[in-house]
Motif scaffolding. Structure first.
Motif, PDB file in Angstrom:
ATOM      1  N   ILE A   1       0.862  -1.167   0.000  1.00  0.00           N
ATOM      2  CA  ILE A   1       0.000   0.000   0.000  1.00  0.00           C
ATOM      3  C   ILE A   1       0.909   1.230   0.000  1.00  0.00           C
ATOM      4  O   ILE A   1       1.752   1.379   0.889  1.00  0.00           O
ATOM      5  CB  ILE A   1      -0.922   0.020   1.249  1.00  0.00           C
ATOM      6  N   PRO A   2       0.745   2.117  -0.959  1.00  0.00           N
ATOM      7  CA  PRO A   2       1.604   3.302  -1.014  1.00  0.00           C
ATOM      8  C   PRO A   2       1.330   4.262   0.146  1.00  0.00           C
ATOM      9  O   PRO A   2       0.201   4.391   0.611  1.00  0.00           O
ATOM     10  CB  PRO A   2       1.252   3.952  -2.348  1.00  0.00           C
ATOM     11  N   ALA A  16       1.089   9.603  -7.673  1.00  0.00           N
ATOM     12  CA  ALA A  16       0.496  10.467  -6.643  1.00  0.00           C
ATOM     13  C   ALA A  16      -0.297  11.602  -7.284  1.00  0.00           C
ATOM     14  O   ALA A  16      -1.392  11.944  -6.838  1.00  0.00           O
ATOM     15  CB  ALA A  16       1.581  11.020  -5.727  1.00  0.00           C
ATOM     16  N   LEU A  17       0.251  12.200  -8.343  1.00  0.00           N
ATOM     17  CA  LEU A  17      -0.402  13.335  -9.005  1.00  0.00           C
ATOM     18  C   LEU A  17      -1.720  12.936  -9.669  1.00  0.00           C
ATOM     19  O   LEU A  17      -2.663  13.721  -9.708  1.00  0.00           O
ATOM     20  CB  LEU A  17       0.534  13.955 -10.050  1.00  0.00           C
ATOM     21  N   HIS A  18      -1.781  11.745 -10.197  1.00  0.00           N
ATOM     22  CA  HIS A  18      -2.974  11.293 -10.927  1.00  0.00           C
ATOM     23  C   HIS A  18      -3.874  10.369 -10.102  1.00  0.00           C
ATOM     24  O   HIS A  18      -4.858   9.843 -10.601  1.00  0.00           O
ATOM     25  CB  HIS A  18      -2.567  10.592 -12.236  1.00  0.00           C
ATOM     26  N   GLY A  19      -3.494  10.115  -8.869  1.00  0.00           N
ATOM     27  CA  GLY A  19      -4.311   9.253  -8.015  1.00  0.00           C
ATOM     28  C   GLY A  19      -4.278   7.782  -8.404  1.00  0.00           C
ATOM     29  O   GLY A  19      -5.205   7.022  -8.112  1.00  0.00           O
ATOM     30  N   THR A  20      -3.189   7.353  -9.055  1.00  0.00           N
ATOM     31  CA  THR A  20      -3.093   5.956  -9.526  1.00  0.00           C
ATOM     32  C   THR A  20      -1.981   5.189  -8.814  1.00  0.00           C
ATOM     33  O   THR A  20      -1.571   4.123  -9.273  1.00  0.00           O
ATOM     34  CB  THR A  20      -2.843   5.927 -11.048  1.00  0.00           C
ATOM     35  N   ALA A  21      -1.488   5.706  -7.701  1.00  0.00           N
ATOM     36  CA  ALA A  21      -0.340   5.094  -7.008  1.00  0.00           C
ATOM     37  C   ALA A  21      -0.593   3.648  -6.610  1.00  0.00           C
ATOM     38  O   ALA A  21       0.333   2.837  -6.562  1.00  0.00           O
ATOM     39  CB  ALA A  21       0.022   5.923  -5.781  1.00  0.00           C
ATOM     40  N   ARG A  22      -1.838   3.291  -6.329  1.00  0.00           N
ATOM     41  CA  ARG A  22      -2.133   1.911  -5.904  1.00  0.00           C
ATOM     42  C   ARG A  22      -1.917   0.893  -7.038  1.00  0.00           C
ATOM     43  O   ARG A  22      -1.868  -0.298  -6.783  1.00  0.00           O
ATOM     44  CB  ARG A  22      -3.566   1.808  -5.400  1.00  0.00           C
ATOM     45  N   LYS A  23      -1.793   1.364  -8.265  1.00  0.00           N
ATOM     46  CA  LYS A  23      -1.593   0.455  -9.400  1.00  0.00           C
ATOM     47  C   LYS A  23      -0.118   0.055  -9.565  1.00  0.00           C
ATOM     48  O   LYS A  23       0.198  -0.766 -10.410  1.00  0.00           O
ATOM     49  CB  LYS A  23      -2.070   1.105 -10.695  1.00  0.00           C
TER      50      LYS A  23
END
Length: 151
Positions: A1-2, A16-23
């Motif tokens: 989990i980031p 982080a900027l695009h809200g896709t860090a969990r991918k």
């Protein structure tokens, strides 16, 4: 989990900027190992064993090996193959099954321990002791030494 809120890279991290860090990270699917079947001939005569050098390129390049053939041969076919190599089989002592796993290939091997009438063919004939000091035999083939002295 980031943990983006604690990360020093969050200001320029695309995840982080695009809200896709969990991918991330993206894990590649493991490729399935290719399975190759081989027949290994442990040929002996008067305390010496037939060995040959592997080609200079490719898997286990330049190392030594017991003679081997593609596919898992039945005993009659293995004996015929030995004769095609210019040798006269005296006795088929036993058979064993072994495998060896490389990173991308698995060798499933059937080994035949054969006594031949006299050394010959294009092989180098060495005692086990000579082979230990003069021939770099990889684990895939060295495991057949262990079987040779097992009762």
């Amino acid at each position: 989990i980031p943990a983006c809120e604690k990360c020093p890279c969050r200001a320029f991290c695309g995840g982080a900027l695009h809200g896709t860090a969990r991918k991330y990270p993206v894990r590649l699917e493991k490729k399935e190992r290719k399975i190759q079947e081989k027949t290994v001939l442990i040929l002996s005569c008067q305390g010496k064993y037939a060995l040959e050098k592997r080609p200079g390129k490719g898997l286990l390049a330049g190392l030594w090996q017991f003679p081997n053939l593609e596919g898992k041969l039945e005993p009659e076919a293995a004996l015929a193959a030995v004769e095609k190599l210019g040798l006269r089989p005296r006795e088929l002592r036993r058979q064993t099954e072994r495998s060896h796993i490389f990173t991308h290939i698995r060798w499933d091997m059937r080994g035949y321990y054969l006594e031949v009438q006299e050394p010959g063919g294009t092989f180098t004939w060495l005692t086990r002791e000579e082979a230990a000091t003069q021939a770099a035999l990889p684990t895939a083939f060295r495991q057949f030494w262990e079987d040779e002295y097992r009762v």
